[in-house]
Design an enzyme around this catalytic site. Sequence first.
Site, mmCIF file in Angstrom:
data_model
loop_
_atom_site.group_PDB
_atom_site.id
_atom_site.type_symbol
_atom_site.label_atom_id
_atom_site.label_comp_id
_atom_site.label_asym_id
_atom_site.label_seq_id
_atom_site.Cartn_x
_atom_site.Cartn_y
_atom_site.Cartn_z
ATOM 1 N N ARG A 130 -2.627 -19.962 -25.535
ATOM 2 C CA ARG A 130 -3.665 -21.000 -25.479
ATOM 3 C C ARG A 130 -5.054 -20.377 -25.533
ATOM 4 O O ARG A 130 -5.983 -20.925 -26.115
ATOM 5 C CB ARG A 130 -3.531 -21.838 -24.208
ATOM 6 N N HIS A 164 -5.205 -2.825 -0.593
ATOM 7 C CA HIS A 164 -5.940 -2.892 0.678
ATOM 8 C C HIS A 164 -7.441 -3.070 0.509
ATOM 9 O O HIS A 164 -8.141 -3.346 1.489
ATOM 10 C CB HIS A 164 -5.644 -1.647 1.519
ATOM 11 N N GLY A 219 -12.422 -18.311 -11.742
ATOM 12 C CA GLY A 219 -12.232 -18.830 -13.092
ATOM 13 C C GLY A 219 -11.076 -18.149 -13.809
ATOM 14 O O GLY A 219 -11.144 -17.883 -15.020
ATOM 15 N N MET A 274 -3.341 -9.258 -2.376
ATOM 16 C CA MET A 274 -2.545 -9.379 -1.149
ATOM 17 C C MET A 274 -2.363 -10.844 -0.760
ATOM 18 O O MET A 274 -2.918 -11.741 -1.385
ATOM 19 C CB MET A 274 -3.247 -8.641 -0.011
ATOM 20 N N ASP A 301 -4.110 -13.529 4.998
ATOM 21 C CA ASP A 301 -3.094 -14.251 4.216
ATOM 22 C C ASP A 301 -3.220 -15.780 4.300
ATOM 23 O O ASP A 301 -2.689 -16.492 3.458
ATOM 24 C CB ASP A 301 -1.684 -13.846 4.674
ATOM 25 N N ARG A 346 -3.600 -5.113 -19.224
ATOM 26 C CA ARG A 346 -3.800 -4.107 -18.181
ATOM 27 C C ARG A 346 -3.450 -4.710 -16.824
ATOM 28 O O ARG A 346 -3.548 -5.923 -16.624
ATOM 29 C CB ARG A 346 -5.264 -3.646 -18.130
HETATM 30 O O1 F6P Z 1 -0.865 -9.545 6.563
HETATM 31 C C1 F6P Z 1 -1.965 -8.919 6.002
HETATM 32 C C2 F6P Z 1 -1.524 -7.983 4.898
HETATM 33 O O2 F6P Z 1 -2.679 -7.368 4.375
HETATM 34 C C3 F6P Z 1 -0.708 -8.612 3.777
HETATM 35 O O3 F6P Z 1 -1.506 -9.300 2.843
HETATM 36 C C4 F6P Z 1 -0.003 -7.426 3.212
HETATM 37 O O4 F6P Z 1 1.218 -7.788 2.587
HETATM 38 C C5 F6P Z 1 0.260 -6.575 4.420
HETATM 39 O O5 F6P Z 1 -0.680 -6.967 5.399
HETATM 40 C C6 F6P Z 1 0.155 -5.101 4.178
HETATM 41 O O6 F6P Z 1 0.472 -4.446 5.346
HETATM 42 P P1 F6P Z 1 0.244 -2.898 5.608
HETATM 43 O O7 F6P Z 1 -1.220 -2.670 5.748
HETATM 44 O O8 F6P Z 1 0.987 -2.649 6.875
HETATM 45 O O9 F6P Z 1 0.791 -2.187 4.411
#
Ligand code: F6P
Length: 372
Positions: free
Chosen positions: A226, A280, A200, A184, A142, A274
């Site tokens: 645009r 993950h 991009g 994420m 993050d 879409r």
């Molecule tokens: O903090 C890392 C992270 O991958 C975040 O980007 C995401 O919100 C969270 O963990 C997801 O957590 P979990 O794997 O427990 O669902």
Amino acid sequence: MGSMGLTKGDRVAVLTSGGDAPGMNAAVRAAARVGAEIGLDMIGVEDGYAGLIEGRLAPLDIRVMDEAARRGGTALGTARSKAFATPEGQAKARETIARNNLRGLLVIGGNGSLTGARTLTDVVNAASGAKLIVGGVPASIDNDLACTSMAIGVDTAMNTIVEACDRIFDTATAHKRTFIVEVMGRDCGYLAMTAGIAAGADAVLVREAGKDEGQIVDQVVRTMQRAYGPQPAGASTKRRVLVIKSEGVQVESNRLKELVEAKVKTLIPDVDTRVTVLGHVVRGGTPTAFDRLLGARLANSALRAMVAGQSDFMAGWCGPGITRAACPWDPYVVLSPLDEVLAETAKLMRGDSDLARWRKRVFAEVEDILQR
Ligand code: F6P
């Protein structure tokens, strides 16, 4: 941060905690190798604080870690331990530390993990009276931690998003479509923004912009108008629109699609939208060379600082706005007290620090530039 440092023969535990991040294994490998070289007894804790509570510890095997360092995830295992937040869990973790005669603890993780590390900085060995030496290494895709310009895992996650967007570009361009790609990053828009610029993208939606639902929909509609409308001299019409949305933005991606479609129905009738939620996928995968090196260098400096008598700190990667001098072991590594790291991180997330204000300003500036 100073105290009596680790010495030859001392037992040091290493744990990874919270969301795994590519490069964690490289950090553990570096700790295992550097520790062995110094003569420390390096131990791995399984599944983060959960393993510390349950006493699941085993010597770190350098060969196993060499192999793991090439891979994402964490070979030690990780957890978001709810038990560690309770007094009973804390007491059990302290018992494990005493029973195993741990002299040092190296925690590799994000905000929650370092908050956990902070709670163990007052552990004292009953026999020797020595305090537990605690070091931290930032790891979280993050990039929401202060006192480090990069955390382990960010670079790999960024590259994964860019690669995914390159693929989406191909199909989006073929069909003249708009894609909303959710990534994420929890409440931090850093990953979305940096990956968006690199890929991009035509728009990046981040929580930090502070926009409400209507403003977010307008931003996407404006971007589409645009892109598909009359172009400035010398520019050809775009055949696709890529919008990267950080998961922290409080509009669900499919709802955003519906709201946008309702608005553009008459304005731009032939364009499909879409949604792709990368989820993950962003967190796994082979760590980039940068993340492996970052993990190794941060763990190396952290362990050497613990030997030199430093405790209750995080070893961060230097960068703009980090004014503290580099540590003696690496000109790019800065040690900051855990209290400061946690306080500054809270400010960053509240939007109440210089870094937070800078990010918000740049995010706003980039909006128009990306729409061109
Ligand atoms: O903090 C890392 C992270 O991958 C975040 O980007 C995401 O919100 C969270 O963990 C997801 O957590 P979990 O794997 O427990 O669902």
